[in-house]
Design a protein around this motif. Structure first.
Motif, short mmCIF file in Angstrom:
data_model
loop_
_atom_site.label_atom_id
_atom_site.label_comp_id
_atom_site.label_asym_id
_atom_site.label_seq_id
_atom_site.Cartn_x
_atom_site.Cartn_y
_atom_site.Cartn_z
N PHE A 1 0.81 -1.22 0.00
CA PHE A 1 0.00 0.00 0.00
C PHE A 1 0.84 1.27 0.00
O PHE A 1 0.36 2.33 -0.36
N SER A 2 2.08 1.17 0.44
CA SER A 2 2.91 2.38 0.48
C SER A 2 3.98 2.38 -0.61
O SER A 2 4.74 3.33 -0.74
N ALA A 3 4.01 1.29 -1.41
CA ALA A 3 5.10 1.14 -2.39
C ALA A 3 5.12 2.29 -3.39
O ALA A 3 6.19 2.79 -3.75
N ALA A 4 3.94 2.72 -3.85
CA ALA A 4 3.90 3.76 -4.89
C ALA A 4 4.50 5.06 -4.35
O ALA A 4 5.33 5.69 -5.00
N ALA A 5 4.09 5.42 -3.14
CA ALA A 5 4.61 6.67 -2.55
C ALA A 5 6.13 6.57 -2.35
O ALA A 5 6.87 7.51 -2.61
N ARG A 6 6.58 5.42 -1.90
CA ARG A 6 8.02 5.24 -1.66
C ARG A 6 8.82 5.31 -2.94
O ARG A 6 9.93 5.84 -2.97
N MET A 7 8.26 4.72 -3.97
CA MET A 7 8.96 4.72 -5.25
C MET A 7 9.10 6.15 -5.77
O MET A 7 10.15 6.54 -6.27
N ARG A 8 8.03 6.90 -5.63
CA ARG A 8 8.07 8.32 -6.05
C ARG A 8 9.13 9.07 -5.28
O ARG A 8 9.88 9.87 -5.81
N GLU A 9 9.15 8.78 -3.99
CA GLU A 9 10.10 9.43 -3.11
C GLU A 9 11.54 9.08 -3.55
O GLU A 9 12.41 9.93 -3.58
N LEU A 10 11.73 7.80 -3.92
CA LEU A 10 13.09 7.38 -4.31
C LEU A 10 13.56 8.08 -5.57
O LEU A 10 14.67 8.60 -5.60
N VAL A 11 12.72 8.09 -6.61
CA VAL A 11 13.21 8.66 -7.87
C VAL A 11 13.09 10.18 -7.90
O VAL A 11 13.76 10.83 -8.69
N GLY A 12 12.23 10.74 -7.08
CA GLY A 12 12.06 12.19 -7.14
C GLY A 12 12.43 12.88 -5.84
O GLY A 12 12.31 14.09 -5.70
N GLY A 13 12.89 12.08 -4.90
CA GLY A 13 13.11 12.58 -3.55
C GLY A 13 14.24 13.60 -3.45
O GLY A 13 14.95 13.87 -4.41
N ARG A 14 14.39 14.10 -2.27
CA ARG A 14 15.28 15.24 -2.07
C ARG A 14 16.74 14.92 -2.37
O ARG A 14 17.46 15.69 -2.98
N LEU A 15 17.15 13.73 -1.96
CA LEU A 15 18.55 13.37 -2.15
C LEU A 15 18.90 13.36 -3.64
O LEU A 15 19.90 13.94 -4.07
N LEU A 16 17.99 12.74 -4.40
CA LEU A 16 18.23 12.64 -5.83
C LEU A 16 18.20 14.02 -6.48
O LEU A 16 19.01 14.34 -7.35
N ARG A 17 17.25 14.84 -6.03
CA ARG A 17 17.16 16.20 -6.60
C ARG A 17 18.42 16.99 -6.28
O ARG A 17 18.94 17.72 -7.11
#
Ligand SMILES: Nc1ncnc2c1ncn2[C@@H]1O[C@H](COP(=O)(O)OP(=O)(O)OP(=O)(O)O)[C@@H](O)[C@H]1O
Ligand SMILES: [Mg+2]
Length: 342
Positions: free
Chosen positions: A144-160
Motif C-alpha cells: 500500500f505504500s510502495a507507490a509513494a516510496r517509489m516516487r520518493e526514491l526517484v524524485g526525492g530530495r537526495l536525488l534532486r
C-alpha cells in the motif's frame, strides 16, 4: 466497472488460497473475474489453470468466467525501467551495476512493479472483478505504500540535490560530477565509478515523470479497492493486521483463517473406557484450549475495531482444487461476500 479486492496480511496466513477461493466465488456469481496471484503452490496453480505460471490471464478450464495470472514479484525493476525510460536509457540503467544494488536494497520496488501490473489489469476494462493476492514485499502492508516510496526514491530530495532541481542536459552531467558529495566519492572510489554514479542518477531521474504519474493512479486504485486482511490468532499475523489500523488503512473485512470450530471447545464424552477413547478425549481437550484461546483473540480484536470479522475453518486437507476452494468458502462463518461486492 472493475472492482478490485485486495487480499493481504502477514506471511503464510492463507492469502493466496483465499484469493483463489474468493475469485472462484466471484466467477460463480457471474462476474468476469481475474485472480492475480503470487507464487501459488504447484497444485493450486494447476487448479487455477496456471499450467505455465503465465503472466497473462489464463481461462480456467473448469469454471466459466474465472481467469488467473501470476503477478511477477521478482524480475520487475527491469520492467519499471523499460516502462518509464526511453529504450536506450533503460538499457543503460539495467546494465549499470548500481541499478542492481538499488533494486536489492529497495524492496518496495518489487511491490511497486506488482502494483503497476495490477493497475494495467484494472484499467484494461476487461474485468468485473480483479482479486489481488498481494505480494510479500515485507508483510502485506508494504504493497500500500510502495507507490509513494517509489516516487520518493526517484524524485526525492537526495536525488534532486544530487542531480539538480531540473533535469540537466547531457552536458549537465559534468556539473553533477562536480558536486561535493560525488567528488568525495570520486576521491575514495576512483573516477570511472563516479562517472557511473552520475550517469546512473541522471538516468534514474528520467523515469520520474512516468513513475510519478503512475504512482498517483495506483494510489487511487488502492483507495477504491476493497481490502481484506487475512490473519490467524497467532501473534505475528495479529501484529501485521494491527498495522493496517495504525497506518489508518481501514479494511472492509478481516478474515481469521485456520479457525477451529467453537463446538470443539466441549469435547465429546468418552464413548468407552478403552485407551483409544481416552487418548482421543485428551486430544480434544487440548484442542478445546486452543479453540478458547482463538475465540478470545478474535473477541479482543472485535472489541477494538468496528470492521466486520469472518472466520475460515481449519480444513483437514490443503484446499488445492476448485472443490477444496468451494468447501473453504462454504465452511466460512460470518463471511458476507456482499461486503466485497461479490
Ligand atoms: N483454512 C485452511 N485450512 C487448511 N489449510 C489451509 C487453509 N488456508 C490455507 N491453507 C494452507 O496453508 C498453506 C499456506 O497458505 P497460502 O499459501 O495461501 O498462504 P499465503 O498467505 O499466501 O503465504 P505466503 O505469505 O507465503 O504467500 C498452504 O499449504 C494452504 O493450502
Ligand atoms: Mg501466497
Amino acid at each position: 466497472m472493475t472492482e478490485a479486492v485486495l487480499i493481504t496480511g502477514g506471511g503464510g496466513v492463507g492469502k493466496t488460497t483465499i484469493a483463489a477461493a474468493v475469485g472462484l466465488a466471484a466467477a460463480e456469481a457471474g462476474h468476469r473475474t481475474l485472480v492475480l496471484t503470487v507464487d501459488p503452490a504447484r497444485r493450486l496453480a494447476t487448479a487455477l489453470g496456471l499450467e505455465d505460471l503465465a503472466n497473462h490471464p489464463e481461462p480456467n478450464p473448469k469454471q466459466d468466467g474465472l481467469y488467473a495470472a501470476m503477478l511477477d514479484s521478482a524480475a520487475s525493476w527491469d520492467a519499471i525501467a523499460r516502462r518509464h525510460a526511453p529504450p536506450d536509457v533503460a538499457e543503460r540503467l539495467i546494465t549499470n551495476p548500481l541499478f542492481e544494488a538499488v533494486a536489492r536494497r529497495f524492496p518496495s520496488g518489487q511491490a511497486y512493479a506488482a502494483a503497476e501490473e495490477m493497475a494495467t489489469h484494472l484499467e484494461s476494462g476487461e474485468w468485473d472483478r480483479v482479486i489481488v493476492d498481494t505480494p510479500p514485499a515485507a508483510g502485506g502492508i508494504e504493497f500500500f505504500s510502495a507507490a509513494a516510496r517509489m516516487r520518493e526514491l526517484v524524485g526525492g530530495r537526495l536525488l534532486r540535490w544530487l542531480t539538480g532541481a531540473r533535469l540537466p542536459g547531457r552536458r549537465g552531467l559534468f556539473n553533477i560530477a562536480g558536486r561535493p558529495a560525488l567528488r568525495l566519492a570520486d576521491a575514495l572510489l576512483g573516477g570511472p565509478l563516479l562517472e557511473q554514479v552520475a550517469e546512473f542518477l541522471f538516468d534514474l531521474r528520467t523515469t520520474y515523470d512516468g513513475i510519478s504519474a503512475k504512482a498517483i493512479d495506483i494510489d487511487a486504485h488502492l483507495r477504491k479497492a476493497s481490502t481484506v486482511v487475512v490473519a490467524t490468532t497467532d501473534a505475528g499475523p495479529i501484529r501485521e493486521a494491527l498495522r493496517f489500523y495504525q497506518e489508518g488503512l481501514d479494511p472492509e473485512l478481516v478474515i481469521f483463517n485456520r479457525t477451529l470450530p467453537l463446538e470443539w471447545a466441549d469435547p465429546f464424552q468418552p464413548i468407552e473406557n478403552g485407551r483409544t477413547a481416552v487418548a482421543l478425549n485428551n486430544n480434544l481437550d487440548r484442542w478445546g484450549l486452543e479453540v478458547r484461546r482463538q475465540a478470545d483473540v478474535r473477541a479482543d480484536f472485535a472489541g477494538r475495531f468496528p470492521t466486520p470479522l469472518a472466520s475460515i475453518m481449519w480444513m483437514a486437507e490443503s484446499p488445492v482444487d476448485l472443490d477444496g476452494l468451494s468447501r473453504l468458502i462454504a465452511e466460512a462463518r460470518d463471511l458476507d461476500l456482499k461486503l466485497l461486492r461479490i
